[in-house]
Design an enzyme around this catalytic site. Structure first.
Site: not given
Length: 167
Positions: A121, A100, A161, A129-130
């Site tokens: 979001n 952040y 990912e 945003c993850h």
């Protein structure tokens, strides 16, 4: 999971089952206007328009290959600041994260403000945003909480990912 705030039911153009949740897909004006994580116990719903169908196909591609790049027309309702954060989120590569604080420096703001923009979001998954984590290796929050089912979804997406926890 997310609940509509108006008291009236949210109308989705599709509800897609995934390994981690049902995704509620909203469309309008030829674009995706929202994707929300719904309870995995919910029911799927076939797409009702071509944009929802295209969205479902692209999410399927992402689930098969996390490096798939979404090419959907997006029309999220957001402020100028949220748009800046959204653009910064879109630049985070698959398998990587930003804190952040790092995003706050990029958009000339504070970490809490970035967290608020991430929490607001409207197009989950496609606007990643993850990929935003807390400092010192914590997962941080997700969907406004720091534990439970939303954090399990965030962990699933990051693992999918290729994110290396603690690296």
């Amino acid at each position: 999971m997310r609940q509509p705030s108006t008291g009236s039911p949210t109308v989705y153009a599709a509800k897609m089952r995934t390994p981690f949740a049902i995704l509620g897909i909203r469309t309008g004006g030829g674009a995706v206007t929202g994707i929300e994580f719904l309870s995995a116990r919910g029911r799927a719903q076939s797409p009702t328009d071509s944009i929802a169908e295209r969205t479902c196909r692209q999410i399927e591609r992402y689930l098969a290959d996390p490096h798939w790049r979404f090419t959907l027309p997006l029309a999220p309702a957001c402020s100028d600041f949220q748009r800046k954060v959204r653009e910064a989120l879109a630049r985070i590569p698959v398998g990587e994260s930003r804190t952040y604080g790092e995003l706050a420096r990029l958009v000339h703001s504070a970490p809490r403000a970035v967290g608020g923009a991430c929490g607001a979001n409207p197009i989950a998954l496609v606007i990643p945003c993850h990929r935003v984590v807390g400092s010192q290796g914590s997962l941080g929050g997700f969907m406004g909480v720091t534990d439970g089912e939303p954090i399990a979804i965030k962990r699933w997406l990051l693992t999918h990912e290729g994110y290396r926890f603690g690296a």
